[in-house]
Design a protein around this motif. Structure first.
Motif, PDB file in Angstrom:
ATOM      1  N   HIS A 265      92.694  -3.675  80.072  1.00  0.00           N
ATOM      2  CA  HIS A 265      92.990  -3.851  78.696  1.00  0.00           C
ATOM      3  C   HIS A 265      91.649  -4.691  78.104  1.00  0.00           C
ATOM      4  CE1 HIS A 265      94.508  -3.444  74.975  1.00  0.00           C
ATOM      5  NE2 HIS A 265      94.494  -4.845  74.854  1.00  0.00           N
TER       6      HIS A 265
ATOM      7  N   ALA B  41      89.540   4.606  75.044  1.00  0.00           N
ATOM      8  CA  ALA B  41      88.411   3.578  74.739  1.00  0.00           C
ATOM      9  C   ALA B  41      87.951   3.870  73.053  1.00  0.00           C
ATOM     10  CB  ALA B  41      87.307   3.761  75.488  1.00  0.00           C
TER      11      ALA B  41
ATOM     12  N   THR C 286      89.529   9.576  74.186  1.00  0.00           N
ATOM     13  CA  THR C 286      90.183   9.587  75.430  1.00  0.00           C
ATOM     14  C   THR C 286      89.504  10.421  76.263  1.00  0.00           C
ATOM     15  OG1 THR C 286      92.386   9.110  74.238  1.00  0.00           O
ATOM     16  CG2 THR C 286      92.344  10.306  76.509  1.00  0.00           C
TER      17      THR C 286
ATOM     18  N   THR D 274      84.859  -0.334  74.777  1.00  0.00           N
ATOM     19  CA  THR D 274      85.944  -1.336  75.120  1.00  0.00           C
ATOM     20  C   THR D 274      87.020  -0.502  75.542  1.00  0.00           C
ATOM     21  OG1 THR D 274      85.282  -2.766  73.417  1.00  0.00           O
ATOM     22  CG2 THR D 274      87.609  -2.918  74.353  1.00  0.00           C
ATOM     23  N   VAL D 275      87.617  -0.623  76.793  1.00  0.00           N
ATOM     24  CA  VAL D 275      88.603   0.053  77.160  1.00  0.00           C
ATOM     25  C   VAL D 275      89.959  -0.406  76.813  1.00  0.00           C
ATOM     26  CG1 VAL D 275      89.939   0.584  79.596  1.00  0.00           C
ATOM     27  CG2 VAL D 275      87.437   0.431  79.252  1.00  0.00           C
TER      28      VAL D 275
ATOM     29  N   ILE E 114      91.118   7.348  80.362  1.00  0.00           N
ATOM     30  CA  ILE E 114      90.564   6.030  79.771  1.00  0.00           C
ATOM     31  C   ILE E 114      90.719   6.413  78.058  1.00  0.00           C
ATOM     32  CG2 ILE E 114      88.722   4.685  79.239  1.00  0.00           C
ATOM     33  CD1 ILE E 114      87.712   4.694  81.904  1.00  0.00           C
TER      34      ILE E 114
ATOM     35  N   PHE F  33      93.703   2.320  80.972  1.00  0.00           N
ATOM     36  CA  PHE F  33      93.042   3.061  82.143  1.00  0.00           C
ATOM     37  C   PHE F  33      94.220   3.246  83.280  1.00  0.00           C
ATOM     38  CE2 PHE F  33      89.219   2.864  85.251  1.00  0.00           C
ATOM     39  CZ  PHE F  33      89.930   3.535  86.406  1.00  0.00           C
TER      40      PHE F  33
END
Length: 160
Positions: free
Chosen positions: A15, A125, A133, A109-110, A123, A113
């Motif tokens: 995160h 993001a 996604t 930026t995630v 993921i 996951f």
């Protein structure tokens, strides 16, 4: 690299991690990652708390991108509830790879996951505003790093 973790994605928290493309040939994906945390019970973590890795390299061998889905626009209705506007768009095959590689080159930026089902990962993001996604599979997942930056941000907060 001093630390290497193979096929243990659950040992990490992604995160707010930042992913940036290192190399990608459609079956072998390597990203440079920052703000990745490793759990305190992971074999490579000698500390008594979750720790933030200074700079990690994550390699997905046998990478297979299944889909790329941009977030649809949403609007708030008179009832206060939000609803999606427009048709759902899901890119697959070449179009998915082209869009995902573009996001990797820009960096993203995630937000999440994890496992989507028994064999597929996802993921969620954000990259320069468009939220997306991706669904994908891989044969091998490797995280490598040399140093720890300090305790994970959430480890230094008091738990209530």
């Amino acid at each position: 690299m001093r630390y290497v973790s193979v096929n243990r994605p659950a040992d990490f928290e992604f995160h707010d991690a930042k992913f940036m493309l290192e190399s990608f040939d459609n079956t072998h994906l390597k990203v440079r990652a920052s703000y990745v945390n490793v759990h305190k019970d992971a074999e490579q973590n000698p500390f008594e708390s979750d720790m933030e890795i200074d700079k990690a390299y994550i390699t997905f061998d046998g990478f297979d991108l299944i889909s790329y889905e941009p977030l649809r626009e949403s609007k708030q209705g008179e009832d206060g509830e939000y609803y999606f506007v427009g048709d759902r768009v899901v890119l697959t095959e070449k179009n998915a790879y082209m869009q995902f590689e573009k996001m990797l080159k820009n960096g993203f930026t995630v937000y999440d996951f994890g496992l989507y089902d028994d064999t597929t990962y996802f993921i969620d993001a954000l990259s320069n505003d468009p939220f997306f996604t991706v669904l994908f599979k891989f044969d091998k997942f490797t995280v490598e790093w040399d140093e720890y930056k300090g305790k994970a941000w959430y480890s230094s907060k008091k738990q209530h």
